[in-house]
Design an enzyme around this catalytic site. Structure first.
Site, PDB file in Angstrom:
ATOM      1  N   ASP A   1      11.089   8.962  -2.245  1.00 15.77           N
ATOM      2  CA  ASP A   1       9.787   8.837  -2.903  1.00 15.77           C
ATOM      3  C   ASP A   1       9.479  10.094  -3.699  1.00 15.77           C
ATOM      4  OD1 ASP A   1       9.615   6.515  -1.383  1.00 15.77           O
ATOM      5  OD2 ASP A   1       7.535   6.874  -0.794  1.00 15.77           O
TER       6      ASP A   1
ATOM      7  N   CYS B   1       0.935   4.682  -4.142  1.00 15.24           N
ATOM      8  CA  CYS B   1       0.044   4.649  -2.982  1.00 15.24           C
ATOM      9  C   CYS B   1      -0.518   6.041  -2.713  1.00 15.24           C
ATOM     10  CB  CYS B   1       0.799   4.194  -1.729  1.00 15.24           C
ATOM     11  SG  CYS B   1       1.569   2.568  -1.851  1.00 15.24           S
TER      12      CYS B   1
ATOM     13  N   TYR C   1      12.377  -1.730   9.791  1.00 16.45           N
ATOM     14  CA  TYR C   1      12.440  -0.267   9.816  1.00 16.45           C
ATOM     15  C   TYR C   1      11.285   0.398  10.545  1.00 16.45           C
ATOM     16  CZ  TYR C   1       9.150  -0.914   5.973  1.00 16.45           C
ATOM     17  OH  TYR C   1       8.074  -1.295   5.225  1.00 16.45           O
TER      18      TYR C   1
ATOM     19  N   ASN D   1     -10.189   0.974  -6.180  1.00 15.24           N
ATOM     20  CA  ASN D   1     -10.441   1.635  -7.461  1.00 15.24           C
ATOM     21  C   ASN D   1     -11.669   2.517  -7.298  1.00 15.24           C
ATOM     22  OD1 ASN D   1      -8.439   0.184  -8.827  1.00 15.24           O
ATOM     23  ND2 ASN D   1      -9.867  -1.355  -9.616  1.00 15.24           N
TER      24      ASN D   1
ATOM     25  N   HIS E   1      -6.476  -1.005  -7.481  1.00 17.56           N
ATOM     26  CA  HIS E   1      -5.104  -0.837  -7.949  1.00 17.56           C
ATOM     27  C   HIS E   1      -4.380   0.371  -7.351  1.00 17.56           C
ATOM     28  CE1 HIS E   1      -6.901  -3.489 -10.994  1.00 17.56           C
ATOM     29  NE2 HIS E   1      -5.671  -3.949 -11.147  1.00 17.56           N
TER      30      HIS E   1
ATOM     31  N   GLU F   1       7.999   4.965  -4.422  1.00 16.85           N
ATOM     32  CA  GLU F   1       9.428   4.806  -4.244  1.00 16.85           C
ATOM     33  C   GLU F   1      10.176   4.895  -5.574  1.00 16.85           C
ATOM     34  OE1 GLU F   1       7.186   1.851  -1.547  1.00 16.85           O
ATOM     35  OE2 GLU F   1       7.210   2.416  -3.681  1.00 16.85           O
TER      36      GLU F   1
END
Length: 224
Positions: free
Chosen positions: A35, A60, A92, A103, A149, A187
């Site tokens: 990341d 994120c 995982y 937002n 978002h 990512e």
């Protein structure tokens, strides 16, 4: 090897303090992903563009457990009233760290680079205010709306002692760097295969971009 590990983590901390991103690979036996991780307070529209273009994953913001508790952020799987939330069966991890997508209320659609940068930087301010006291769920709701978002992630209460995801790895770096408990994680994907970018390719990107690459195991060795 220990010296090299310490050097990588120390350089990552210095980068964070300077408001620069670092590349963090978690573990081959976990997600096996790298990341791009930013201190949330340093993110501007150009940084969001980098995350879109050079990483390509989901943008994120990870918040610490204490911040999430102060503003009453739930785990998303606990508030979705639909059969899809009944069982995750993650290969995982025991559970997802996803909370609400938000937002900032001063954004328009929320998706532009400018809008997401505003939401992200304001989340850093909110995290700092929440930990200082006097900023609660009502204040958070006055500043942010959901759905939105920017996806929020809840850090585990004891960070790396409980969970060793990018959420916790990033928050540990922020804490050690003396920064607010809010970090951006995204990512890195391979443009050709669509799979997670390999560690070798991520290290090459870090070299070309003059960024720090650090293994999650090195962060665990230093702070867990």
């Amino acid at each position: 090897m220990a010296q090299r590990t310490d050097d990588a983590v120390s350089r990552a901390l210095a980068a964070f303090r300077a408001g620069e991103p670092v590349l963090v690979h978690d573990f081959d036996d976990r997600e096996g992903e790298t990341d791009i991780v930013y201190p949330a307070g340093a993110v501007d529209p150009a940084d969001v563009a980098r995350l879109r273009n050079d990483a390509g994953g989901l943008v994120c913001v990870a918040l610490s457990h204490d911040v999430a508790e102060a503003v009453d952020l739930p785990f998303l799987d606990g508030v979705i009233d639909h059969p899809t939330a009944a069982a995750h069966d993650l290969a995982y991890d025991d559970r997802s760290s996803f909370s609400l997508p938000v937002n900032h209320r001063d954004t328009f659609t929320g998706i532009t680079d400018e809008d997401r940068a505003l939401t992200i930087s304001e989340l850093s301010d909110a995290a700092e205010a929440a930990l200082a006291g006097g900023y609660d769920a009502a204040d958070f709701a006055a500043d942010f709306r959901s759905p939105g978002h920017v996806n929020l992630l809840r850090g585990a209460p004891n960070l790396l002692a409980d969970r060793k995801g990018h959420t916790e790895l990033g928050l540990v770096l922020a804490d050690a760097a003396g920064l607010p408990a809010a970090v951006v994680v995204c990512e890195m994907l391979d443009d050709e295969s669509g799979a997670a970018l390999s560690p070798a390719a991520a290290r090459d990107y870090a070299r070309r971009s003059d960024l720090v690459y650090v293994e999650g195991e090195s962060i665990v060795e230093r702070f867990a």
